[in-house]
Design an enzyme around this catalytic site. Structure first.
Site, mmCIF file in Angstrom:
data_model
loop_
_atom_site.group_PDB
_atom_site.id
_atom_site.type_symbol
_atom_site.label_atom_id
_atom_site.label_comp_id
_atom_site.label_asym_id
_atom_site.label_seq_id
_atom_site.Cartn_x
_atom_site.Cartn_y
_atom_site.Cartn_z
ATOM 1 N N MET A 30 28.324 35.863 34.125
ATOM 2 C CA MET A 30 27.675 36.549 33.007
ATOM 3 C C MET A 30 28.166 35.994 31.673
ATOM 4 O O MET A 30 27.962 36.604 30.628
ATOM 5 C CB MET A 30 27.920 38.058 33.077
ATOM 6 C CG MET A 30 27.242 38.713 34.267
ATOM 7 S SD MET A 30 26.886 40.459 34.022
ATOM 8 C CE MET A 30 28.527 41.101 33.751
ATOM 9 N N GLY A 31 28.800 34.820 31.734
ATOM 10 C CA GLY A 31 29.273 34.200 30.507
ATOM 11 C C GLY A 31 30.649 34.676 30.096
ATOM 12 O O GLY A 31 31.352 35.351 30.850
ATOM 13 N N ALA A 32 31.061 34.306 28.874
ATOM 14 C CA ALA A 32 32.416 34.579 28.384
ATOM 15 C C ALA A 32 33.436 34.073 29.400
ATOM 16 O O ALA A 32 34.306 34.803 29.864
ATOM 17 C CB ALA A 32 32.598 36.064 28.095
ATOM 18 N N LEU A 33 33.321 32.802 29.737
ATOM 19 C CA LEU A 33 34.097 32.225 30.827
ATOM 20 C C LEU A 33 35.591 32.191 30.524
ATOM 21 O O LEU A 33 36.008 32.010 29.388
ATOM 22 C CB LEU A 33 33.603 30.806 31.127
ATOM 23 C CG LEU A 33 32.127 30.648 31.499
ATOM 24 C CD1 LEU A 33 31.862 29.226 31.980
ATOM 25 C CD2 LEU A 33 31.676 31.663 32.534
ATOM 26 N N HIS A 37 36.813 32.069 36.195
ATOM 27 C CA HIS A 37 35.555 31.350 36.410
ATOM 28 C C HIS A 37 35.818 29.871 36.677
ATOM 29 O O HIS A 37 35.183 29.260 37.549
ATOM 30 C CB HIS A 37 34.647 31.474 35.181
ATOM 31 C CG HIS A 37 34.183 32.865 34.890
ATOM 32 N ND1 HIS A 37 34.587 33.551 33.777
ATOM 33 C CD2 HIS A 37 33.342 33.698 35.567
ATOM 34 C CE1 HIS A 37 34.020 34.746 33.774
ATOM 35 N NE2 HIS A 37 33.268 34.862 34.841
ATOM 36 N N GLN A 61 22.494 45.568 35.355
ATOM 37 C CA GLN A 61 23.677 46.096 36.026
ATOM 38 C C GLN A 61 24.607 46.864 35.093
ATOM 39 O O GLN A 61 25.705 47.250 35.490
ATOM 40 C CB GLN A 61 24.439 44.967 36.728
ATOM 41 C CG GLN A 61 25.108 43.955 35.828
ATOM 42 C CD GLN A 61 25.628 42.758 36.609
ATOM 43 O OE1 GLN A 61 24.869 41.939 37.093
ATOM 44 N NE2 GLN A 61 26.942 42.674 36.750
ATOM 45 N N GLN A 148 37.959 37.635 43.961
ATOM 46 C CA GLN A 148 38.349 38.839 44.690
ATOM 47 C C GLN A 148 38.469 40.064 43.785
ATOM 48 O O GLN A 148 38.374 41.195 44.256
ATOM 49 C CB GLN A 148 39.676 38.616 45.426
ATOM 50 C CG GLN A 148 40.062 39.817 46.306
ATOM 51 C CD GLN A 148 41.402 39.677 46.982
ATOM 52 O OE1 GLN A 148 41.688 38.636 47.541
ATOM 53 N NE2 GLN A 148 42.220 40.718 46.920
ATOM 54 N N VAL A 176 42.552 35.447 39.768
ATOM 55 C CA VAL A 176 43.409 34.660 38.882
ATOM 56 C C VAL A 176 44.003 35.609 37.842
ATOM 57 O O VAL A 176 43.289 36.427 37.255
ATOM 58 C CB VAL A 176 42.620 33.528 38.201
ATOM 59 C CG1 VAL A 176 43.517 32.746 37.241
ATOM 60 C CG2 VAL A 176 42.038 32.591 39.255
ATOM 61 N N LEU A 184 42.479 38.223 35.033
ATOM 62 C CA LEU A 184 41.590 37.660 34.027
ATOM 63 C C LEU A 184 40.237 38.350 34.093
ATOM 64 O O LEU A 184 39.686 38.588 35.161
ATOM 65 C CB LEU A 184 41.418 36.161 34.252
ATOM 66 C CG LEU A 184 42.648 35.286 34.042
ATOM 67 C CD1 LEU A 184 42.277 33.816 34.187
ATOM 68 C CD2 LEU A 184 43.260 35.527 32.677
#
Length: 280
Positions: A30-33, A37, A61, A148, A176, A184
């Protein structure tokens, strides 16, 4: 690297890849990596011939309009991050492309969406299952990659793929974390410094659960009470839920036998964060 915004163009690209007998790895975002990601992108890059990353902030969503409005948006920066990872395609459609006028077909799922986040975010997973079905139909990946941290989402998507006979392999990669343990999340950018410090109680509570289970405490209620006390004693926090559930069915457990999922959702200021750990 190609940046594609139209479904028909993406399908044309996919047909070309399939004709050449190459495998497609897909990372939907959904971006804002962030680093989470990037780890998914690198896994997909290693394991497939062609890498497609989607960047689409899916309004379907979000059960809270304010949450949607405040979600970080940085498409140009995201594209450059993906370019550095040597992806082959960024698929970045607009909402008018994904949900054109007259759109009225949605994918729903029972049972797995009745617990955890599904219990407190009505309609959320209907948006997830619908957009994932659309993306899988458009990109036709051989493998799709998820983290996860979104455990329930992954369970829902795995069941969706199995129930609807979709020909895609779901790969779930480890959460992560920052060096201090905070998972994150794109939403972390919304935390001020005090809230960022408070957010550490989430991982601390999960570590407490693991320590208790390692000490042969298997009563779910006792573990949840300790976790609750730890989070409630932290400033800027409000518990959405703390649950210990079967890792497959996501049904609440009273006692932990061989394996269980501990899942947490906590508001830190005006930001909702989720995290989890497996006890086994």
């Amino acid at each position: 690297m190609e940046v594609i915004t139209k479904i028909n163009e993406m399908r044309t690209k996919v047909f070309s890849v399939k004709d050449s007998k190459k495998s497609i790895g897909f990372v939907p975002t959904m971006g804002a990596l962030h680093g989470g990601h990037i780890s998914l992108i690198r896994s997909a890059k290693r394991e497939n011939d062609v890498l497609v990353v989607s960047v689409y902030l899916n309004p379907a969503q979000f059960d809270n309009k304010d949450d949607l409005d405040e979600y970080p948006r940085q498409l140009n920066e995201d594209i450059e991050l993906i370019r550095k990872e040597e992806a082959d395609v960024v698929f970045a459609p607009g909402t008018e492309e994904m949900y054109p006028d007259g759109f009225c077909s949605y994918v729903t799922q029972d049972k797995l969406t009745d617990t955890l986040c599904g219990r407190v975010r009505p309609g959320h997973f209907k948006g997830v299952t619908t957009v994932i079905t659309k993306l899988f139909n458009i990109v036709k990946p051989d493998r799709a990659y998820f983290g996860q941290k979104d455990y329930q989402q992954n369970a829902v998507i795995k069941r969706l793929v199995g129930d609807l006979n979709m020909d895609v392999n779901i790969q779930v990669c480890p959460t992560v974390r920052e060096e201090d343990g905070l998972a994150l999340s794109s939403r972390n950018k919304r935390l001020n410094p005090d809230e960022r410090r408070s957010a550490l109680c989430i991982y601390g509570a999960l570590l407490k659960a693991r320590a208790m289970f390692a000490s042969n405490i298997t009563d779910a209620k006792e573990i949840i009470e300790e976790m609750t006390a730890m989070i409630k004693n932290t400033e800027h926090t409000k518990i959405d839920y703390i649950s210990i559930v079967n890792d497959y069915t996501l049904e609440d457990l009273s006692s932990i036998n061989e394996k269980a999922l501990v899942a947490v959702a906590v508001w830190v200021g005006n930001t909702r964060l989720i995290d989890n750990t497996i006890l086994e």
